[in-house]
Design an enzyme around this catalytic site. Structure first.
Site, PDB file in Angstrom:
ATOM      1  N   ASP A   1      -5.807  -0.359 -14.121  1.00  0.00           N
ATOM      2  CA  ASP A   1      -6.286  -1.756 -14.004  1.00  0.00           C
ATOM      3  C   ASP A   1      -7.656  -1.789 -13.506  1.00  0.00           C
ATOM      4  OD1 ASP A   1      -5.823  -1.073 -11.272  1.00  0.00           O
ATOM      5  OD2 ASP A   1      -4.653  -2.619 -11.041  1.00  0.00           O
ATOM      6  N   SER A   2      -8.246  -0.574 -13.263  1.00  0.00           N
ATOM      7  CA  SER A   2     -10.180  -0.648 -13.080  1.00  0.00           C
ATOM      8  C   SER A   2     -10.641  -1.336 -14.153  1.00  0.00           C
ATOM      9  CB  SER A   2     -10.362   0.824 -12.712  1.00  0.00           C
ATOM     10  OG  SER A   2      -9.868   1.612 -13.760  1.00  0.00           O
TER      11      SER A   2
ATOM     12  N   ASP B   1      -1.159   1.100 -15.949  1.00  0.00           N
ATOM     13  CA  ASP B   1      -1.013   0.759 -14.469  1.00  0.00           C
ATOM     14  C   ASP B   1      -0.298  -0.629 -14.723  1.00  0.00           C
ATOM     15  OD1 ASP B   1      -1.977   1.981 -12.357  1.00  0.00           O
ATOM     16  OD2 ASP B   1      -3.923   1.241 -12.819  1.00  0.00           O
TER      17      ASP B   1
ATOM     18  N   GLU C   1      -5.909   8.314  -3.381  1.00  0.00           N
ATOM     19  CA  GLU C   1      -7.408   7.804  -3.573  1.00  0.00           C
ATOM     20  C   GLU C   1      -8.146   7.440  -2.165  1.00  0.00           C
ATOM     21  OE1 GLU C   1      -7.963   4.386  -6.278  1.00  0.00           O
ATOM     22  OE2 GLU C   1      -9.884   4.093  -5.618  1.00  0.00           O
TER      23      GLU C   1
ATOM     24  N   LYS D   1       2.233   3.398 -13.598  1.00  0.00           N
ATOM     25  CA  LYS D   1       1.650   3.498 -12.211  1.00  0.00           C
ATOM     26  C   LYS D   1       1.687   2.415 -11.475  1.00  0.00           C
ATOM     27  CE  LYS D   1      -2.952   4.609 -11.140  1.00  0.00           C
ATOM     28  NZ  LYS D   1      -3.059   3.613 -10.277  1.00  0.00           N
TER      29      LYS D   1
ATOM     30  N   GLU E   1       1.146   0.746  -7.128  1.00  0.00           N
ATOM     31  CA  GLU E   1       0.723   1.241  -5.936  1.00  0.00           C
ATOM     32  C   GLU E   1       1.625   0.801  -4.563  1.00  0.00           C
ATOM     33  OE1 GLU E   1      -3.039  -1.056  -5.287  1.00  0.00           O
ATOM     34  OE2 GLU E   1      -3.907  -0.293  -7.093  1.00  0.00           O
TER      35      GLU E   1
HETATM   36  O1  KIV Z   1      -7.014   1.916 -11.996  1.00  0.00           O
HETATM   37  C1  KIV Z   1      -7.509   3.024 -12.261  1.00  0.00           C
HETATM   38  O2  KIV Z   1      -8.372   3.435 -13.040  1.00  0.00           O
HETATM   39  C2  KIV Z   1      -6.887   3.899 -11.138  1.00  0.00           C
HETATM   40  C3  KIV Z   1      -7.638   5.183 -11.151  1.00  0.00           C
HETATM   41  C4  KIV Z   1      -9.026   5.483 -10.644  1.00  0.00           C
HETATM   42  C5  KIV Z   1      -6.880   6.042 -10.229  1.00  0.00           C
HETATM   43  O3  KIV Z   1      -6.188   3.588 -10.518  1.00  0.00           O
END
Ligand code: KIV
Length: 260
Positions: free
Chosen positions: A41-42, A80, A179, A110, A112
């Site tokens: 989600d970055s 994510d 992280e 994924k 958090e």
């Molecule tokens: O959102 C993302 O790209 C991430 C990674 C940097 C681990 O969570």
């Protein structure tokens, strides 16, 4: 072909290589070169220019996840779950994860969190959804953390992050991303978990590393300390565009070989 089993088997033997990226052509280029592609989600910050990951939607994750999954036949693709799509209840998390898995074709999701998410993670993993955890600096909690800062610097903070990682493992995660923690804590968590720990801003002792592709390419305007740019895409891109502009102005592009 990478699977959750091959990734688990790499623990302590063969470092896991992972990249966070979001588009079809880049995924095609690196499929098979790295073990894991995370559609992180970055993308909210890297692709859409938001100042955090919080505005990212399910529709964005599904669109990018689908493009990346379509490009990959070897690398293990993880997508994510965005902020607000899983924190409310296990049932909400299941609906979001099931949509992401069904509509993108990814191999895992994924999310958090630590102990507070363990019932949710167990609910998903018991129903056949592979989950990667994300502990330490959790970007979706940036407001609660008071900014993007290194976590676990105090003994209590370090114990909290270790407990979060263990909770994710206990709930059935096949791996965790760790992280923004100190090197010592990265090493300690990697030692204490039986599942692979993939670090970013953590420690070279982790079972693997993940970087955002744009950072690896040196495409960003600013980068945190833990980033290493392996090439200078900004200069390459600007030089290429300058050459293009020059040739169009001079009418040397298109040349004979580009014309029908
Ligand atoms: O959102 C993302 O790209 C991430 C990674 C940097 C681990 O969570």
């Amino acid at each position: 072909m990478r699977t959750l089993l091959t990734l688990k088997a790499q623990k302590g033997k063969d470092k896991i290589t992972a990249l966070s990226l979001y588009d079809y052509p880049t995924a095609r280029l690196v499929d098979g070169m790295v073990d894991v592609i995370l559609v992180g989600d970055s993308l909210g910050m890297v692709v859409y220019g938001f100042d955090s990951t919080l505005p990212v939607t399910m529709d964005m994750m599904v669109a990018h996840g689908r493009a990346v999954s379509r490009a990959c036949s070897d690398t293990f693709v993880v997508v994510d779950l965005p902020f607000g799509s899983y924190q409310e209840s296990p049932a909400q998390a299941f609906a979001s994860a099931a949509r992401v898995m069904a509509e993108t074709g990814c191999k895992a999701v994924k999310l958090e969190g630590g102990e507070e998410m363990s019932a949710t993670v167990a609910f998903l993993t018991e129903r056949g959804i592979p989950v990667m955890g994300h502990v330490g600096l959790q970007p979706q909690s940036v407001n609660a953390l008071g900014g993007f800062r290194v976590q676990g610097r105090t003994p209590e903070g370090a114990d909290r992050i270790l407990a979060a990682a263990k909770a994710m493992e206990g709930a059935g995660c096949f791996s965790v991303v760790l992280e923004g923690v100190t090197r010592d804590l990265g090493d300690r968590i990697t030692r204490e978990l039986a599942i692979p720990v993939i670090g970013i801003g953590a420690s070279p002792g982790c079972d693997g590393q993940i970087l955002v592709m744009a950072d690896l390419l040196g495409a960003g305007e600013r980068a945190p300390k833990f980033v290493k740019a392996f090439c200078d895409t900004r200069t390459l891109t600007r030089d290429a565009v300058a050459a293009y502009v020059e040739e169009v102005k001079a009418a040397t592009f298109p040349a004979a070989q580009h014309c029908y």
